[in-house]
Design an enzyme around this catalytic site. Structure first.
Site, mmCIF file in Angstrom:
data_model
loop_
_atom_site.group_PDB
_atom_site.id
_atom_site.type_symbol
_atom_site.label_atom_id
_atom_site.label_comp_id
_atom_site.label_asym_id
_atom_site.label_seq_id
_atom_site.Cartn_x
_atom_site.Cartn_y
_atom_site.Cartn_z
ATOM 1 N N ASP A 8 -15.162 139.322 -21.130
ATOM 2 C CA ASP A 8 -15.627 137.948 -21.237
ATOM 3 C C ASP A 8 -16.417 137.615 -19.982
ATOM 4 O OD1 ASP A 8 -14.176 137.953 -23.539
ATOM 5 O OD2 ASP A 8 -12.812 136.334 -22.984
ATOM 6 N N ASP A 129 -12.923 131.099 -35.019
ATOM 7 C CA ASP A 129 -11.964 130.688 -33.992
ATOM 8 C C ASP A 129 -11.230 129.454 -34.506
ATOM 9 O OD1 ASP A 129 -13.246 132.662 -32.462
ATOM 10 O OD2 ASP A 129 -14.693 131.207 -31.689
#
Length: 238
Positions: A8, A129
């Site tokens: 990330d 998500d």
């Protein structure tokens, strides 16, 4: 089941967030390309990359770091975060990405997902998500009334390569993935489903693998913290 080590990216660094909060970022490294190469050398078959700044900005922000990773490694990589138009999709694929992940646009512009999947077969994934079964968009900052399964089913016949399903409340919390919800989604659609969020132990990987229907698992913090040994995990899954 494929294990995807996660990188990330925030401000050019490798970080992990806690439950998607940008303020709750822990920096794990300042050289993403070196980290990606280490994952490859440990035996990883894929890399999972996220441009966190890009997810909020709605356009690529950590492009230099992503390109450095692509130049340093030879295994396929998928990228999500801030990819919201055909030009950006095409640009990333031209730079060597194996797969782009479309999240926010899957809710806001589902026709773009279908168009991209048709134009680039096998190279488009949908990132879903969710909190409590409802889809969140724009870097998880906005919650919708769209249910996870309903969104996934919209792309059943679109030629999407995979669905990456993240339970936001589990992400970075080291509390285990939502196996039941991920398995239910995998059984509701024919698109391969990859689990993300909370994968923090060998037991978690085994639980996901034992469903015999979840196609992949993404892990980040557990690899950086040493809770999962990547080489050992890859051997056990093989």
């Amino acid at each position: 089941m494929i294990l995807y080590p996660a990188i990330d990216l925030k401000d050019g660094n490798c970080v992990r967030l806690l439950r998607g909060e940008m303020e709750a970022a822990t920096v794990f490294g300042t050289d993403p390309a070196a980290q990606a190469l280490a994952f490859q050398q440990a035996g990883a078959e894929w890399l999972h990359l996220v441009d966190l700044n890009g997810a909020f900005a709605g356009k690529p922000v950590n492009g230099a770091a992503v390109e450095a990773i692509l130049n340093a490694t030879s295994i396929p990589a998928q990228l999500g975060g801030g990819i919201r138009d055909m030009a950006t999709i095409e640009g990333w694929l031209d730079k060597g990405l194996a797969r782009v992940i479309l999240g926010t646009v899957a809710v806001e512009q589902p026709d773009l997902v279908r168009e991209a999947a048709m134009a680039f077969p096998g190279k488009i994934a949908v990132g879903i998500d969710a909190r409590n079964g409802r889809v969140a968009t724009r870097g998880w900052a906005e919650e919708t009334n769209v249910m996870v399964t309903d969104l996934a089913r919209q792309f059943q016949d679109a030629g999407v390569a995979a669905i990456i399903y993240t339970d936001i409340d589990r992400d970075g919390a080291m509390q285990g993935p939502n196996v039941a919800a991920t398995e239910a989604l995998a059984r509701a659609v024919t698109i391969p489903v990859i689990a993300s969020g909370g994968v923090s132990s060998m037991a978690d990987l085994k639980a996901l693998n034992d469903t015999r229907i979840i196609a992949g698992a993404i892990s980040g913090r557990a690899l950086y913290d040493g809770a999962i040994d990547l080489a050992e995990a890859l051997r056990s899954l093989a």
